[in-house]
Design a protein around this motif. Structure first.
Motif, PDB file in Angstrom:
ATOM      1  N   SER A  90       0.825  -1.212   0.000  1.00 15.86           N
ATOM      2  CA  SER A  90       0.000   0.000   0.000  1.00 15.86           C
ATOM      3  C   SER A  90       0.858   1.261   0.000  1.00 15.86           C
ATOM      4  O   SER A  90       0.537   2.252  -0.663  1.00 15.86           O
ATOM      5  CB  SER A  90      -0.922  -0.001   1.222  1.00 15.86           C
ATOM      6  OG  SER A  90      -1.703   1.166   1.272  1.00 15.86           O
ATOM      7  N   ASP A  95      -3.205   0.026  -4.621  1.00 17.97           N
ATOM      8  CA  ASP A  95      -4.499  -0.053  -3.927  1.00 17.97           C
ATOM      9  C   ASP A  95      -4.971  -1.501  -3.903  1.00 17.97           C
ATOM     10  O   ASP A  95      -4.281  -2.406  -4.404  1.00 17.97           O
ATOM     11  CB  ASP A  95      -5.529   0.856  -4.614  1.00 17.97           C
ATOM     12  CG  ASP A  95      -5.725   0.512  -6.090  1.00 17.97           C
ATOM     13  OD1 ASP A  95      -5.176  -0.522  -6.547  1.00 17.97           O
ATOM     14  OD2 ASP A  95      -6.411   1.268  -6.784  1.00 17.97           O
ATOM     15  N   LEU A  96      -6.124  -1.742  -3.303  1.00 21.35           N
ATOM     16  CA  LEU A  96      -6.628  -3.118  -3.154  1.00 21.35           C
ATOM     17  C   LEU A  96      -6.846  -3.775  -4.519  1.00 21.35           C
ATOM     18  O   LEU A  96      -6.559  -4.964  -4.701  1.00 21.35           O
ATOM     19  CB  LEU A  96      -7.938  -3.118  -2.349  1.00 21.35           C
ATOM     20  CG  LEU A  96      -8.537  -4.489  -2.043  1.00 21.35           C
ATOM     21  CD1 LEU A  96      -7.563  -5.359  -1.270  1.00 21.35           C
ATOM     22  CD2 LEU A  96      -9.852  -4.339  -1.273  1.00 21.35           C
ATOM     23  N   LYS A  97      -7.303  -2.999  -5.480  1.00 21.06           N
ATOM     24  CA  LYS A  97      -7.537  -3.540  -6.819  1.00 21.06           C
ATOM     25  C   LYS A  97      -6.247  -4.049  -7.432  1.00 21.06           C
ATOM     26  O   LYS A  97      -6.193  -5.121  -8.046  1.00 21.06           O
ATOM     27  CB  LYS A  97      -8.155  -2.460  -7.704  1.00 21.06           C
ATOM     28  CG  LYS A  97      -8.478  -2.919  -9.122  1.00 21.06           C
ATOM     29  CD  LYS A  97      -9.108  -1.788  -9.918  1.00 21.06           C
ATOM     30  CE  LYS A  97      -9.402  -2.218 -11.342  1.00 21.06           C
ATOM     31  NZ  LYS A  97     -10.003  -1.121 -12.137  1.00 21.06           N
ATOM     32  N   ALA A  98      -5.169  -3.291  -7.274  1.00 20.02           N
ATOM     33  CA  ALA A  98      -3.872  -3.693  -7.831  1.00 20.02           C
ATOM     34  C   ALA A  98      -3.327  -4.933  -7.125  1.00 20.02           C
ATOM     35  O   ALA A  98      -2.725  -5.807  -7.766  1.00 20.02           O
ATOM     36  CB  ALA A  98      -2.880  -2.540  -7.712  1.00 20.02           C
ATOM     37  N   LEU A 100      -5.102  -7.291  -5.733  1.00 18.80           N
ATOM     38  CA  LEU A 100      -5.923  -8.455  -6.083  1.00 18.80           C
ATOM     39  C   LEU A 100      -5.767  -8.878  -7.548  1.00 18.80           C
ATOM     40  O   LEU A 100      -6.132  -9.997  -7.897  1.00 18.80           O
ATOM     41  CB  LEU A 100      -7.401  -8.157  -5.810  1.00 18.80           C
ATOM     42  CG  LEU A 100      -7.811  -7.923  -4.353  1.00 18.80           C
ATOM     43  CD1 LEU A 100      -9.302  -7.656  -4.276  1.00 18.80           C
ATOM     44  CD2 LEU A 100      -7.439  -9.110  -3.481  1.00 18.80           C
ATOM     45  N   LYS A 101      -5.232  -7.988  -8.379  1.00 17.64           N
ATOM     46  CA  LYS A 101      -5.168  -8.270  -9.821  1.00 17.64           C
ATOM     47  C   LYS A 101      -4.510  -9.618 -10.152  1.00 17.64           C
ATOM     48  O   LYS A 101      -5.080 -10.416 -10.915  1.00 17.64           O
ATOM     49  CB  LYS A 101      -4.443  -7.124 -10.537  1.00 17.64           C
ATOM     50  CG  LYS A 101      -4.343  -7.326 -12.041  1.00 17.64           C
ATOM     51  CD  LYS A 101      -3.602  -6.158 -12.698  1.00 17.64           C
ATOM     52  CE  LYS A 101      -3.426  -6.407 -14.197  1.00 17.64           C
ATOM     53  NZ  LYS A 101      -2.692  -5.287 -14.854  1.00 17.64           N
ATOM     54  N   VAL A 104      -6.762 -12.598  -9.147  1.00 19.20           N
ATOM     55  CA  VAL A 104      -7.980 -12.691  -9.969  1.00 19.20           C
ATOM     56  C   VAL A 104      -7.648 -13.336 -11.312  1.00 19.20           C
ATOM     57  O   VAL A 104      -8.394 -14.193 -11.807  1.00 19.20           O
ATOM     58  CB  VAL A 104      -8.607 -11.293 -10.165  1.00 19.20           C
ATOM     59  CG1 VAL A 104      -9.744 -11.364 -11.200  1.00 19.20           C
ATOM     60  CG2 VAL A 104      -9.145 -10.770  -8.845  1.00 19.20           C
ATOM     61  N   ILE A 286     -11.450 -13.721  -4.410  1.00 20.01           N
ATOM     62  CA  ILE A 286     -11.524 -12.327  -3.952  1.00 20.01           C
ATOM     63  C   ILE A 286     -11.985 -12.272  -2.500  1.00 20.01           C
ATOM     64  O   ILE A 286     -11.435 -11.518  -1.687  1.00 20.01           O
ATOM     65  CB  ILE A 286     -12.479 -11.523  -4.862  1.00 20.01           C
ATOM     66  CG1 ILE A 286     -11.977 -11.551  -6.317  1.00 20.01           C
ATOM     67  CG2 ILE A 286     -12.600 -10.084  -4.373  1.00 20.01           C
ATOM     68  CD1 ILE A 286     -12.942 -10.938  -7.304  1.00 20.01           C
ATOM     69  N   TYR A 351     -15.172  -5.908   0.077  1.00 22.32           N
ATOM     70  CA  TYR A 351     -14.220  -5.234  -0.821  1.00 22.32           C
ATOM     71  C   TYR A 351     -14.297  -3.715  -0.643  1.00 22.32           C
ATOM     72  O   TYR A 351     -13.265  -3.047  -0.532  1.00 22.32           O
ATOM     73  CB  TYR A 351     -14.513  -5.616  -2.274  1.00 22.32           C
ATOM     74  CG  TYR A 351     -13.613  -4.930  -3.267  1.00 22.32           C
ATOM     75  CD1 TYR A 351     -12.362  -5.458  -3.584  1.00 22.32           C
ATOM     76  CD2 TYR A 351     -13.996  -3.745  -3.876  1.00 22.32           C
ATOM     77  CE1 TYR A 351     -11.524  -4.817  -4.481  1.00 22.32           C
ATOM     78  CE2 TYR A 351     -13.177  -3.087  -4.783  1.00 22.32           C
ATOM     79  CZ  TYR A 351     -11.931  -3.649  -5.084  1.00 22.32           C
ATOM     80  OH  TYR A 351     -11.101  -2.993  -5.963  1.00 22.32           O
ATOM     81  N   ARG A 352     -15.500  -3.199  -0.613  1.00 24.87           N
ATOM     82  CA  ARG A 352     -15.657  -1.758  -0.457  1.00 24.87           C
ATOM     83  C   ARG A 352     -15.132  -1.289   0.902  1.00 24.87           C
ATOM     84  O   ARG A 352     -14.502  -0.219   1.016  1.00 24.87           O
ATOM     85  CB  ARG A 352     -17.130  -1.374  -0.609  1.00 24.87           C
ATOM     86  CG  ARG A 352     -17.639  -1.521  -2.038  1.00 24.87           C
ATOM     87  CD  ARG A 352     -19.112  -1.199  -2.130  1.00 24.87           C
ATOM     88  NE  ARG A 352     -19.597  -1.333  -3.498  1.00 24.87           N
ATOM     89  CZ  ARG A 352     -20.867  -1.185  -3.867  1.00 24.87           C
ATOM     90  NH1 ARG A 352     -21.781  -0.883  -2.939  1.00 24.87           N
ATOM     91  NH2 ARG A 352     -21.219  -1.326  -5.126  1.00 24.87           N
ATOM     92  N   ALA A 355     -11.286  -1.595   0.740  1.00 27.38           N
ATOM     93  CA  ALA A 355     -10.700  -0.655  -0.214  1.00 27.38           C
ATOM     94  C   ALA A 355     -10.531   0.724   0.391  1.00 27.38           C
ATOM     95  O   ALA A 355      -9.589   1.466   0.047  1.00 27.38           O
ATOM     96  CB  ALA A 355     -11.568  -0.568  -1.467  1.00 27.38           C
TER      97      ALA A 355
END
Length: 358
Positions: A90, A95-98, A100-101, A104, A286, A351-352, A355
């Protein structure tokens, strides 16, 4: 970023393998116990048992891979949190999306592999399983016969065996009741000993008795050896996979066109199940990450316990939904997809939340 993505995938590898192996072993326990009985009591070779287990693996893996991935991801991301690696990620702008990429992408690849199992490997494995169990039945017919039990399931005879030597596959004191016309008395055959040749019983030192319509003896005799075919009776070892589960989606879609009304329900349930379970891998991946990241006190034990709770709940809800769909209480779509929808909603909420806080 590519280095970090590779690092995340490398760290996930062993926990996922552990998770899949663990759940697969749990699913195999019942089958292993059943096959051990066949080895010890019925004389089936260890090599044949190993081959049977290998053909059971693909359908079991199609169910345990999503569970194992979920556990592996939870263990990995719990470790990232304990060692503050997630904080370091971080701090460099991920960020969380990166974060988890990479997992996923991994989950999508695993999902495609499960579809490959279902559509290509499982139908072949089921066919091989039928072939080997039929082979065992023909090569070792004694495994289906029981001592001191009257077998009345044959077309033209009933069979009773007093004693079976499973080491030599010889039988002693055999009673055979030959069925004839409906109104006639059967022929009785008493054999002192028998051995097996292919799927036939070879009687030795036997006497036979036939009777007239009044039940009086009309003929008796004896013979040193007589071959009695039993191939119509012998069948495969019970296979713990339903026929419909071994069909690929294309075959199910083809077969459902010939069904009407309630006959379509099992096919609709199975089609939806074969799509829903593989796709649950992405959701569980996820969910496992967002449940684990940020909990500094959670270790492998906590991850294992949480994953078992989630997986148990998923399996229970899926099976309840399928049973209700089979009985016509709910639509097959609702019965099969509701657990995935619930998991998806839970995943989006977590997730929200994560995040905002990572």
């Amino acid at each position: 970023m590519k280095i970090i993505n590779r690092y995340i995938l490398e760290e996930c590898k062993m926990p996922i393998i552990f998770g899949v192996s663990l759940f697969t072993f749990i699913f195999l326990i019942e089958i292993i116990v059943s096959l051990m009985e066949n080895i010890i009591v019925k004389g089936i070779s260890l090599i044949d048992v190993i081959r049977i287990l290998s053909f059971y693996l693909p359908p079991i893996l199609s169910q345990t891979i999503p569970m194992g991935v979920f556990l592996g991801i939870m263990i990995t991301f719990s470790k990232f949190t304990r060692t503050s690696e997630s904080t370091a990620m971080s701090s460099i702008g991920m960020d969380l999306k990166a974060i988890l990429k990479p997992i996923v992408i991994l989950a999508v690849g695993i999902t495609l592999f499960i579809f490959f199992l279902q559509e290509s490997i499982i139908p072949r494995s089921f066919k091989k399983l039928q072939e080997i169990t039929l082979k065992i039945a023909y090569e070792n017919p004694v495994f289906q016969l029981k001592e001191r039990t009257l077998i009345d399931e044959m077309d033209n005879m009933s069979l009773y065996i007093d004693k079976i030597d499973h080491s030599t596959k010889d039988a002693k004191n055999i009673l055979i009741i030959r069925k004839t016309k409906k109104d006639e008395f059967p022929t009785i055959i008493l054999g002192r000993k028998a051995f097996w040749k292919n799927t036939a019983m070879v009687l030795q030192d036997a006497d036979f008795y036939s009777f007239d319509e009044n039940g009086k003896e009309k003929l008796r005799g004896e013979f040193k050896e007589k071959k009695i075919p039993l191939s119509a009776y012998f069948q495969e070892i019970e296979i713990k996979v339903k026929d419909i589960e071994a069909l690929d989606i294309g075959t199910l879609l083809k077969d459902i066109k010939t069904k009407k009304g309630p006959e379509k329900i099992p096919y609709l349930v199975e089609i939806n199940r074969k799509i829903a379970i593989p796709l649950s891998t992405i959701i569980l991946t996820i969910l496992g990450a967002v449940m684990s990241i940020g909990h500094h006190r959670s270790g492998k034990g906590a991850s294992f316990g949480i994953s078992l709770g989630v997986i148990f709940g998923y399996i229970v809800f899926l099976n309840v939904g399928m049973v209700m769909a089979y009985k016509g209480k709910v639509s097959p779509y609702i019965g099969v997809w509701t657990p995935n929808v619930v998991l998806s909603i839970l995943t989006m909420i977590l997730y929200r939340k994560k995040a905002r806080g990572i």
